[in-house]
Design an enzyme around this catalytic site. Structure first.
Site, short mmCIF file in Angstrom:
data_model
loop_
_atom_site.label_atom_id
_atom_site.label_comp_id
_atom_site.label_asym_id
_atom_site.label_seq_id
_atom_site.Cartn_x
_atom_site.Cartn_y
_atom_site.Cartn_z
N ARG A 108 0.81 -1.01 0.20
CA ARG A 108 0.08 -0.06 -0.10
C ARG A 108 0.80 1.29 -0.11
O ARG A 108 1.90 1.25 0.55
CB ARG A 108 -0.75 -0.09 1.34
CG ARG A 108 -1.55 -1.15 1.56
CD ARG A 108 -3.03 -0.87 2.11
NE ARG A 108 -2.84 -0.44 3.44
CZ ARG A 108 -3.66 0.05 4.25
NH1 ARG A 108 -4.86 0.37 3.57
NH2 ARG A 108 -3.69 0.42 5.50
N SER A 177 7.75 -5.02 6.65
CA SER A 177 7.47 -5.98 7.91
C SER A 177 8.20 -7.11 7.61
O SER A 177 7.39 -8.34 7.39
CB SER A 177 5.87 -6.25 7.99
OG SER A 177 5.15 -4.91 8.29
N ASP A 230 4.98 -3.12 10.85
CA ASP A 230 3.65 -3.07 11.05
C ASP A 230 3.32 -2.85 12.32
O ASP A 230 2.32 -1.98 12.85
CB ASP A 230 2.99 -4.20 10.38
CG ASP A 230 3.18 -5.61 10.66
OD1 ASP A 230 4.13 -5.56 11.45
OD2 ASP A 230 2.49 -6.45 10.36
#
Ligand code: ADP
Ligand code: MG
Length: 500
Positions: A108, A177, A230
């Site tokens: 994203r 992550s 994250d």
């Protein structure tokens, strides 16, 4: 009675007897099947047992490992990585910032316009891009070029309500992550790829440098000012919303936790005290293990056959990637040992990971009187047809055992963190009760209601009434993207300029 009539009566009686024998045999076989199936489930229930005493042992072990991991490098299964985040968002952040999130289900890009205490998040936009599978196993240059190109395209589409002051470089928080050895807030070397990524030439390299080069190749003038994962992103986003956030937990495909440690409690830090006296620690708690964890033969086999045997044991017992798979393994044993689903083992039931946790959750939440969701999932996903209501109930029982063990163990982990922070009890001399908020994210917690309710009640039980009154689990839905952009802001190169 004539001879013929007698003969007919005898034949009838014999036939009736034969049928009766068949019925009895069938019933006996079926009773035997059920007895064996029930025994498997009973054994599962016993082995998965998590009475509160056991959970306290797990929590204590978590606390002990936290201390050990902080005390020395490699001192524990828990890496307890220093995140270099000593500057959590305060709410004063202003300006336009970006975030890039790699390592979740989707990749994203995000932009936010921050307006300080009054304006808060004035506006935000994001785009989700799926990564072509061949780039996940190709060269680092190709992967980073793809990411940088997506970012460049995103920046090019920017509307007027996003505003960058003249002469300023765009700044980005990079949520990456994967296991990284951080060397500063904006640099870190990759330890290894996970989650289906396999790009060998990046291991040991600085991921920020790699991304920066790719951004340059795209002609995009953007600087990475924060590198996080994250969990850290969720913690930062959570803190921005609520100043009492002390930890963040992810319960999604995988699991991890981060928390805010007093910087002088970190021996590894060698007296190099961070500005704020606080330091965010990335626990990498998925790798926790303890003899107190209620491991079963199913967990052992799952681990043994996994890509990373011996690693991420806690994660393999509690996270979304594995819960459905544990249930499948139990059902497979029942199919093999009790022939409950027919004489042949349904082929699909033999396929690893075919039962995904969302399907398990759909069955577990089935409230229809004939459990039709369970029936249809068993048929469609596992190829088990013609299930009786009794069988469907048994399947739910298995889901319940596996999900609740996971939820209880997750609650014990959270309790362990609260204990490390001294927030597991209410200090007798405290006048106002300081809240302790856990920022939570992840699809497992968000969507598996029976699971998340169980995490909450078990944590309450462990804390007791008084202490639990000031502990809150707050769902921070996708807070990690905003969190990363907030960290880009709180570590901006222009910060000192603004302060002076
Ligand atoms: P990621 O962990 O990849 O960043 P998410 O936080 O969205 O992504 O979590 C996705 C995971 O959440 C899935 O892999 C699945 O295990 C779990 N999940 C998603 N939907 C459900 C559901 N309805 N019930 C149970 N688990 C779910
Ligand atoms: Mg995620």
């Amino acid at each position: 009675m004539g001879k013929a009539a007698v003969g007919a009566a005898v034949v009838c009686a014999a036939a009736a007897c034969a049928v009766a024998v068949l019925v009895v045999r069938h019933r006996m076989r079926s009773t035997g099947r059920w007895a064996r199936a029930a025994a498997v489930v009973k054994e599962l229930e016993e082995k998965c047992g998590t009475p509160i005493g056991k959970l306290r042992q797990v929590a204590d072990a978590m606390t002990v490992e936290m201390h050990a991991g902080l005390a020395s490098e490699g001192g524990s299964k828990l890496k307890m990585l220093i995140s270099y985040v000593d500057n959590l968002p305060t709410g004063d952040e202003r300006g336009l910032f970006y975030a890039l999130d790699l390592g979740g289900t989707n990749f994203r890009v995000l932009r936010v316009q921050l307006g300080g205490k009054e304006g808060r998040v004035a506006k935000q936009e994001y785009e989700e891009v799926s990564i072509p599978p061949h780039l996940m196993v190709g060269s680092s240059e190709e992967l980073f070029d793809f990411i940088a190109a997506a970012l460049a395209k995103f920046v090019a589409s920017e509307g007027e309500d996003f505003h960058l002051p003249d002469g300023r470089q765009r700044e980005l928080g990079f949520t990456f992550s994967f296991p990284v050895k951080q060397t500063s807030i904006a640099s870190g070397t990759l330890i290894k790829w996970t989650k289906g990524f396999c790009i060998n030439d990046t291991v040991g390299e600085d991921v920020v440098a790699e991304l920066t080069k790719a951004l340059e190749r795209q002609g995009l003038d953007m600087r990475v000012t924060a590198l996080v994962n994250d969990t850290i992103g969720t913690l930062a986003g959570g803190r921005y919303d609520d100043k009492d956030v002390v930890a963040a937990v992810i319960l999604g495909t995988g699991t991890n936790a981060a928390y805010v440690e007093r910087a002088n409690a970190i021996p590894k830090w060698h007296g190099l005290l961070p500005k704020s006296g606080e330091m965010v620690i990335n626990m990498e708690w998925g790798n926790f293990r303890s003899s107190h964890l209620p491991m079963t033969e199913y967990d052992q086999a799952l681990d043994f056959e996994s890509l990373n045997p011996g690693e991420q044991i806690y994660e393999k017992m509690i996270s979304g990637m594995y819960l459905g798979e544990i249930v499948r393994r139990v059902l497979l044993r029942i199919a093999k040992e009790a022939s409950l689903f027919g004489d042949d083992v349904p082929q699909k039931l033999e396929v690893p990971f075919i039962l995904r946790t969302p399907d398990m959750s759909a069955m577990h939440h089935d409230t229809s009187s004939d459990l039709k969701v369970v029936g249809s999932k068993l048929k469609e996903v596992l190829g088990i047809t013609n299930t009786s209501l009794k069988m469907r109930k048994l399947v739910i029982e298995i889901c319940d055992i596996v999900a609740k063990r996971a939820a209880n163990l997750a609650a014990a982990g959270i309790y362990g963190i609260l204990k490390k922070l001294g927030r597991d009890t209410v200090a007798s001399d405290s006048v106002d009760k300081q809240r302790a908020v856990i920022a939570m994210d992840g699809g497992l917690y968000e969507h598996y209601t029976i699971f998340s309710k169980c995490v909450e009640t078990t944590l309450k039980d462990m804390l007791g009434e008084e202490a639990s009154a000031s502990v809150v689990i707050k769902l921070a839905n996708d807070g990690s993207g905003i969190g990363a952009s907030l960290l880009a802001a709180s570590h901006s190169q222009y910060l000192e300029l603004e302060e002076s």
